[in-house]
Design an enzyme around this catalytic site. Structure first.
Site, PDB file in Angstrom:
ATOM      1  N   ARG A  75      17.876 151.306  -3.409  1.00 51.35           N
ATOM      2  CA  ARG A  75      18.285 150.265  -2.459  1.00 51.35           C
ATOM      3  C   ARG A  75      18.453 148.962  -3.232  1.00 51.35           C
ATOM      4  NH1 ARG A  75      14.902 146.448   1.152  1.00 51.35           N
ATOM      5  NH2 ARG A  75      16.590 145.417   2.251  1.00 51.35           N
ATOM      6  N   HIS A 119      20.467 139.710   1.391  1.00 51.46           N
ATOM      7  CA  HIS A 119      19.040 139.563   1.083  1.00 51.46           C
ATOM      8  C   HIS A 119      18.818 138.088   0.715  1.00 51.46           C
ATOM      9  CE1 HIS A 119      15.390 142.153  -0.051  1.00 51.46           C
ATOM     10  NE2 HIS A 119      14.980 140.909  -0.177  1.00 51.46           N
ATOM     11  N   GLU A 164      15.386 141.492   6.557  1.00 52.27           N
ATOM     12  CA  GLU A 164      14.347 140.610   7.104  1.00 52.27           C
ATOM     13  C   GLU A 164      14.884 139.273   7.617  1.00 52.27           C
ATOM     14  OE1 GLU A 164      11.018 140.131   4.473  1.00 52.27           O
ATOM     15  OE2 GLU A 164      10.643 142.274   4.332  1.00 52.27           O
ATOM     16  N   ASN A 290      10.302 147.363   6.669  1.00 55.84           N
ATOM     17  CA  ASN A 290       9.563 146.816   5.525  1.00 55.84           C
ATOM     18  C   ASN A 290       8.145 146.528   5.990  1.00 55.84           C
ATOM     19  OD1 ASN A 290      12.005 146.838   4.230  1.00 55.84           O
ATOM     20  ND2 ASN A 290      12.170 144.624   3.968  1.00 55.84           N
ATOM     21  N   TYR A 292       4.127 145.395   4.631  1.00 50.38           N
ATOM     22  CA  TYR A 292       3.196 144.976   3.575  1.00 50.38           C
ATOM     23  C   TYR A 292       1.760 144.835   4.059  1.00 50.38           C
ATOM     24  CZ  TYR A 292       7.185 144.310   0.598  1.00 50.38           C
ATOM     25  OH  TYR A 292       8.301 144.556  -0.157  1.00 50.38           O
ATOM     26  N   GLU A 346      11.016 148.960   2.284  1.00 55.11           N
ATOM     27  CA  GLU A 346      10.156 148.248   1.333  1.00 55.11           C
ATOM     28  C   GLU A 346       8.701 148.518   1.680  1.00 55.11           C
ATOM     29  OE1 GLU A 346      10.722 144.003   0.809  1.00 55.11           O
ATOM     30  OE2 GLU A 346      12.894 144.231   0.930  1.00 55.11           O
TER      31      GLU A 346
HETATM   32  C1  FCB Z   1       9.880 141.003   1.286  1.00 50.63           C
HETATM   33  C2  FCB Z   1      11.237 140.736   0.665  1.00 50.63           C
HETATM   34  C3  FCB Z   1      11.354 141.172  -0.769  1.00 50.63           C
HETATM   35  C4  FCB Z   1      10.085 140.873  -1.545  1.00 50.63           C
HETATM   36  C5  FCB Z   1       8.880 141.403  -0.812  1.00 50.63           C
HETATM   37  C6  FCB Z   1       7.589 141.197  -1.546  1.00 50.63           C
HETATM   38  O1  FCB Z   1       9.663 140.136   2.352  1.00 50.63           O
HETATM   39  O2  FCB Z   1      12.243 141.374   1.406  1.00 50.63           O
HETATM   40  O3  FCB Z   1      12.478 140.559  -1.336  1.00 50.63           O
HETATM   41  O4  FCB Z   1      10.001 139.507  -1.773  1.00 50.63           O
HETATM   42  O5  FCB Z   1       8.791 140.805   0.452  1.00 50.63           O
END
Ligand code: FCB
Length: 437
Positions: A75, A119, A164, A290, A292, A346
């Site tokens: 990607r 992006h 995002e 995505n 985290y 992500e």
């Molecule tokens: C996301 C972004 C990516 C990277 C990660 C850690 O929010 O899409 O570009 O910065 O965080």
């Protein structure tokens, strides 16, 4: 031991401004991230993406690295100002040629190309004309989408419109920690609507240019958990969920903007014109998720003793490691019936290196725990079809510059040498076998 489905896609993700460099080569125009990072004090250490990983020149080495790791998908994002330097004028054919070579190189190595159109690197000329708070930016984006689709769609595995948009509108226009660095809630709300409109118009443009191309959008999610049983914590968590997780998904899924979020923002919705929500809610072929971390939400006037607190496992950004949250998000997204194909576009973690050591056990633990949760979700019937780790390479981590390392492959930013970490070998094994042990 967990076995993933035979046809599960394993890959890695990057983004143009974070890795390409070559910021002024072959006709590339200025983007808001060039301007923002070159403005003193915006980015940690005043770092910028002028060179980054120099991927623009080293792309063959980078995709060979993925082939050597046995990855089946990549990607990447396309730099709008490389393709249309001022955003809506002349097409820069040498910019398109770069992505053309990249896509062919991936296919030659058996790696599926998954492109993202935006992006966060808006052409600066469009920002000068008002940026995302202005409706015309969405029209310019739809044309850009069509230009890229005309050239690449015969070989892409998928095309995502935006990455995002929550971050683009919130960090870029509401709090100003990202480019273009504005801090104005009204502008941020207008930006959020025009980003969504841009997505919808681009889906139409792509379908016209390339009816068979899988088209979708990439959104970021995090569960919002109240810190205590206090009513104030609960209602604030609900509002945050609306403003973060539902703001973009709602309109895309045909459910409109979440009412509680609209009220909390004090938005009069003046930018939403007749027909916009239909444009935004066209069917998509996939949703990119995505993930985290989660958010633990505490209202400043809440008095009940917190029972939910941020756990001790943290990444380099001090983000909580909370794999269960990904399961929660996947079930929630699936419940909205927005699509029957979800990719994890992500997921990953920054950890500081221990000296020259390439032994990144905390990253391996992070990836394993999240993959385990994904496997359970698939078993429960959530249609997750692939996983793209963030990130292939250490790169320019936006306002944090080069201080946060997300790569399964380390980059020595003095020599630009690529050094696969132990997580790369570990991930390679999972990708080749489909087995998580
Ligand atoms: C996301 C972004 C990516 C990277 C990660 C850690 O929010 O899409 O570009 O910065 O965080």
């Amino acid at each position: 031991m967990s076995r993933f489905p035979e046809d599960f896609i394993w890959g890695a993700a990057t983004a143009a401004y974070q890795i390409e460099g070559a910021a002024r080569e072959d006709g590339r125009g200025e983007s808001i991230w060039d301007r923002f990072s070159h403005t003193e004090g915006n980015v940690y250490n005043n770092d910028n993406g002028d060179v980054a990983c120099d991927h623009y020149h080293r792309w063959e080495q980078d995709i060979q690295l993925m082939a050597d790791l046995g990855l089946g998908a990549y990607r990447f994002s396309i730099s709008w100002s490389r393709v249309i330097p001022d955003g809506d004028g002349e097409i820069n054919h040498s910019g398109l040629d770069f992505y053309d070579r990249l896509v062919d190189g991936l296919l030659e190595r058996g790696i599926e190309p998954h492109a993202t159109l935006y992006h966060w690197d808006l052409p600066q000329r469009l920002e000068d004309g008002g940026g995302w708070p202005v409706r015309a930016t969405a029209d310019a984006f739809a044309r850009y989408a069509q230009v890229v689709a005309d050239r690449l769609s015969d070989r892409l595995a998928s095309m995502a419109t935006l990455n995002e948009p929550w971050v683009a509108a919130n960090h870029g226009y509401e709090i100003g920690t990202h480019a273009p660095g504005r801090a104005n809630l009204g502008e941020a709300l207008a930006a959020s609507h025009h980003l969504l409109l841009a997505h919808g118009q681009a889906v139409r443009a792509i379908r016209d240019a390339a009816p068979g191309l899988a088209t979708g959008i990439v959104l970021n999610f995090e569960p919002k958990h109240p810190a205590s049983d206090d009513e104030l914590d609960h209602s604030l968590a609900d509002v945050e969920h609306a403003r973060y997780n539902m703001w973009y998904l709602g309109p895309v899924a045909g459910r409109g903007y979440p009412q509680s979020g609209v009220e909390a923002s004090g938005w009069d919705m003046a930018e939403v014109l007749d027909g916009d929500l239909d444009t935004i809610s066209q069917p998509i072929d996939f949703l990119g998720v995505n993930y985290y971390s989660r958010g633990v939400v505490r209202h400043p006037h809440a008095t009940a003793v917190p029972t939910t607190t941020v756990g001790p496992r943290r990444t380099g950004f001090n983000w909580e490691v909370y794999p269960e949250g990904l399961g929660e998000i996947l079930r929630f997204v699936h419940s909205t019936e927005v699509t029957d194909t979800i990719y994890i576009t992500e997921n990953g973690a920054a950890f500081p290196d221990a000296g020259d050591d390439l032994d990144d056990q905390p990253r391996i633990d992070f990836l394993r725990d999240h993959l385990q949760v994904i496997h359970e979700a698939i078993e429960d019937g959530v249609p997750v079809k692939g996983y793209l780790v963030w990130s292939l390479l250490d790169n320019f981590e936006w306002a944090a510059g080069y201080s946060q390392r997300f790569g399964i492959v380390k980059v020595d930013f003095d020599t630009l040498e690529r050094l696969p970490r132990r997580s790369a070998r570990w991930y390679s094994e999972v990708a080749r076998t489909g087995l998580l042990t």
